[in-house]
Write an enzyme that holds these catalytic residues in place. Structure first.
Site, short mmCIF file in Angstrom:
data_model
loop_
_atom_site.label_atom_id
_atom_site.label_comp_id
_atom_site.label_asym_id
_atom_site.label_seq_id
_atom_site.Cartn_x
_atom_site.Cartn_y
_atom_site.Cartn_z
CB ILE A 1 -1.09 -0.22 1.18
CG1 ILE A 1 -2.04 1.10 1.10
CG2 ILE A 1 -0.23 -0.13 2.34
CD1 ILE A 1 -3.11 1.09 2.20
CB SER A 2 1.28 3.82 -2.53
OG SER A 2 1.57 3.03 -3.70
CB ALA A 3 4.13 6.67 1.18
#
Length: 682
Positions: free
Chosen positions: A345-347
């Site tokens: 899950i991206s920043a």
């Protein structure tokens, strides 16, 4: 002047002599500490504790003193070396100057009290003084402690009376006036004043935008060093950090911390107990996240801001610590058998940036390639309501199942999760108003272009060459495509499909240095495994960066002009001198490599970092000189003051419409051509 093996000056920090001093297995004895303190009382010095010894930095060489310590059996040996301050960790050159004042003001007392009763509590008093003077509110102070906690081992929660005693003791220490501590040893008030003055200076630097790192991150790094000087073990640091976070976020009796000295009675320095903070209200963490993203310029439009406020990120990361779920960092969710990350899950800042690029509207049909946890799809589902729908795809059944479960649990009914290759698209539901890739690509997935509706937009994180990539927002413009937005971003690559972005990570000898290589690069991967063991050639470019200068435009230029672009080379090992603490960017040419480095200096304008290139391999001198020459060419024609470039893309026969010019770079890929239009600076 000390010279390296290339007859170039060694970039030691000016003004500090450095020695690593070893002691018997029992560590630095009180007698050794007393002898050092007495001998050094007429000069500034500071130290770190490391492996039972000291890394000592003094204004003037003290070789005779250290020899005497060895002769007196108070130390077992010492070697001199080069002092390399953690300048970026302390917020840049000006922040480092503040840190040195703290180091020198605290070291004389801390040297003699290492591990003594009350050392931890004295540290909390001093650090609380620092945080107050820096102008932090209670929640910001809690974040400083949370940052420290993330670097320390987990703690085991107690209960009952020990819990109550620990909370009460920590609350008193955080909110006390350290200067009013009773029965303090001589010099305590002056020591407190050093921390107070440092906090005020850091506050001014942060307000003026002159720190290169966030204020709270800098303060957390001060905590690491202060505990180290005091000889507080890592486990005790972890206990204390968890308590600090607890007082700020989970304690109903939180006291508002004033930036003025409170007129309260001094604390009793009783032993603190271990405790762990209960869960923080996720709504507070989410609101704090939204505020950070707005202040950082990542969130701009009311619709995307509302989606972030309404979507519970932690629901898509079951089992992950709440603070980690809302932190500014990617969270891995799947790895391969070698430990390489396959999905994450991206920043939050990356998620926000891409959604602002996409511009999804109510009623839109959206295709997302890269379902991961389903969080981004949930945000999209809110943005297209009412009347719209989102299809999110992934190549792994377990990720599809997980995303579908998370979306159902969150009550998102406007998203369908599909097993498949996002690069091939989903023709049965086309045309789409928006297509978003949350995975990286080495080229444009051509099949999905025909699945965009007229006026549609494609957001695609695409590598230019090597590791240099950007998130492009493409819209059709006649027979070619123009960018309406382009942001620096890196994503986990596409895999298992028609447009896989194959890359190989090559470990380089001892240490943990590794090199990212991609299929389009001409590189001898076997030679790279021992490349840093070969003799080096160093060339300096004459190009000087100042505090706050951006590296992204230099990276972009080198990616355009060097045949193999630039590759990330993170890690550390002896003899590797990268331009950043995390590692460096490297140019490749078959069996030869040249990576970026810097050396510090001062001129009439102040502190600068001159960019250099260190080459290894059979053609090290040629490649290093080529890269240094191109850095100089970029600085003369563009530099950080040039207008930002624009980008165009074409596929098929339309590629011939994008031709090179003196201010247009053309990057050819198997299926597309990318043109970078970059005017010279005026």
């Amino acid at each position: 002047m000390d010279l390296d093996n290339e007859n170039l000056p060694i970039s030691a920090e000016k003004g500090w002599w450095h020695a690593t001093v070893s002691f018997p297995s029992s560590g630095v004895s009180p007698e050794a500490a007393q002898a050092l303190s007495s001998a050094l009382r007429n000069q500034r010095f500071h130290f770190l504790r490391k492996d039972g010894g000291l890394r000592l930095r003094t204004e003037r060489p003290v070789a005779d003193l250290l020899d005497q310590l060895v002769a007196d059996d108070l130390a077992i040996g010492w070697v001199d070396g080069v002092y390399e301050p953690e300048t970026e960790a302390f917020g840049g050159a000006e922040g480092m100057a503040v840190a040195h004042e703290v180091f020198c003001g605290d070291s004389p007392a801390a040297l003699g009290e290492g591990g003594s009763p009350g050392a931890r509590e004295r540290c909390v008093l001093l650090l609380s003084t620092l945080n107050r003077a820096a102008g932090l509110d209670p929640f910001e102070v809690g974040d400083v402690w949370a940052k420290l906690a993330s670097l320390r081992p987990p703690v085991d929660p107690p209960s009952g009376a020990s819990y109550d005693r620990a909370v009460a003791a920590m609350r008193r220490l955080i909110n006390a006036d350290a200067a009013r501590r009773p029965h303090a040893e001589p010099g305590w008030v002056e020591r407190v004043a050093v921390f107070e003055d440092a906090g005020r200076q850091l506050r001014r630097l942060a307000s003026a935008g002159r720190l290169t790192r966030g204020l709270r991150a800098v303060l957390a790094h001060h905590a690491v060093f202060a505990f180290n000087r005091a000889g507080v073990p890592a486990v005790a640091q972890a206990d204390t950090a968890w308590l600090g976070r607890h007082i700020a976020f989970a304690d109903p009796e939180t006291v508002v911390v004033s930036t003025r000295r409170p007129a309260v009675s001094a604390p009793t320095l009783a032993r603190m107990e271990i405790t762990v903070a209960p869960d923080t209200d996720p709504a507070d963490l989410r609101e704090a996240l939204v505020t950070r993203l707005i202040n950082g310029g990542h969130l701009r439009t009311p619709e995307v801001i509302a989606a972030f406020r309404d979507t519970e990120r932690h629901r898509f990361l079951p089992g992950v610590d709440l603070h980690a779920a809302y932190a500014e960092d990617a969270v891995p969710i799947k790895h391969d058998e070698t430990g390489e990350m396959l999905s994450c899950i991206s920043a939050p800042s990356i998620v926000a940036t891409q959604l602002e690029q996409l511009g999804a509207q109510p009623g839109h049909k959206v295709l997302e390639a890269g379902a991961a946890t389903g969080y981004n799809a949930a945000l999209l589902g809110r943005l297209v309501t009412p009347g719209g729908h989102v299809w999110t795809m992934d190549v792994d059944q377990d990720l599809v199942d997980r995303a579908a479960k998370n979306l159902a649990r969150a009550g998102i009914s406007t998203v369908s999760v599909v097993l498949g290759d996002g690069a091939a698209g989903l023709a049965e539901h086309a045309p789409f108003d928006r297509i978003q890739f949350t995975v990286g690509a080495g080229d444009v997935p051509v099949k999905i272009l025909d699945q965009l509706a007229p006026g549609g937009r494609l957001v695609l994180p695409m590598r230019i060459r090597g590791s240099v990539s950007r998130s492009f927002a493409f819209e059709r413009d006649g027979q070619t495509w123009k960018t309406v937005s382009c942001q620096m971003a890196t994503f986990v690559p596409l895999r298992k499909g028609v447009c896989d972005d194959i890359y190989t990570v090559v470990p380089i000898g001892e240490g943990d240095v590794r090199l990212e290589t991609f299929s389009e690069q001409d590189v001898d991967r076997e030679a790279m495994r021992t490349i840093l063991d070969q003799p080096s050639t160093t060339v300096y470019s004459g190009v000087r960066f100042r505090q706050g200068d951006a590296w992204q435009w230099l990276y972009l230029y080198l990616a355009c002009v060097l045949p193999n672009g630039l590759s990330r080379m993170p890690g550390s090992r002896p003899g590797f001198i990268p331009h950043f603490a995390w590692g460096s960017m490297a140019a490749l040419d078959g069996d030869t490599l040249a990576y970026l480095t810097v050396r510090e200096g001062d001129d009439a304008q102040g502190r600068y970092w001159e960019i250099g290139v260190i080459g290894h391999g059979p053609h090290a001198a040629t490649l290093a000189d080529q890269v240094a020459t191109e850095i100089g060419q970029w600085n003369r024609g563009w530099g950080n003051n040039a207008p930002e470039p624009s980008f165009r893309m074409a596929v098929g026969e339309a590629r011939d419409r994008l031709t090179p010019t003196p201010t247009r770079f053309v990057v050819d890929k198997p299926h597309s051509r990318l043109a970078v239009d970059w005017p010279h600076r005026s």
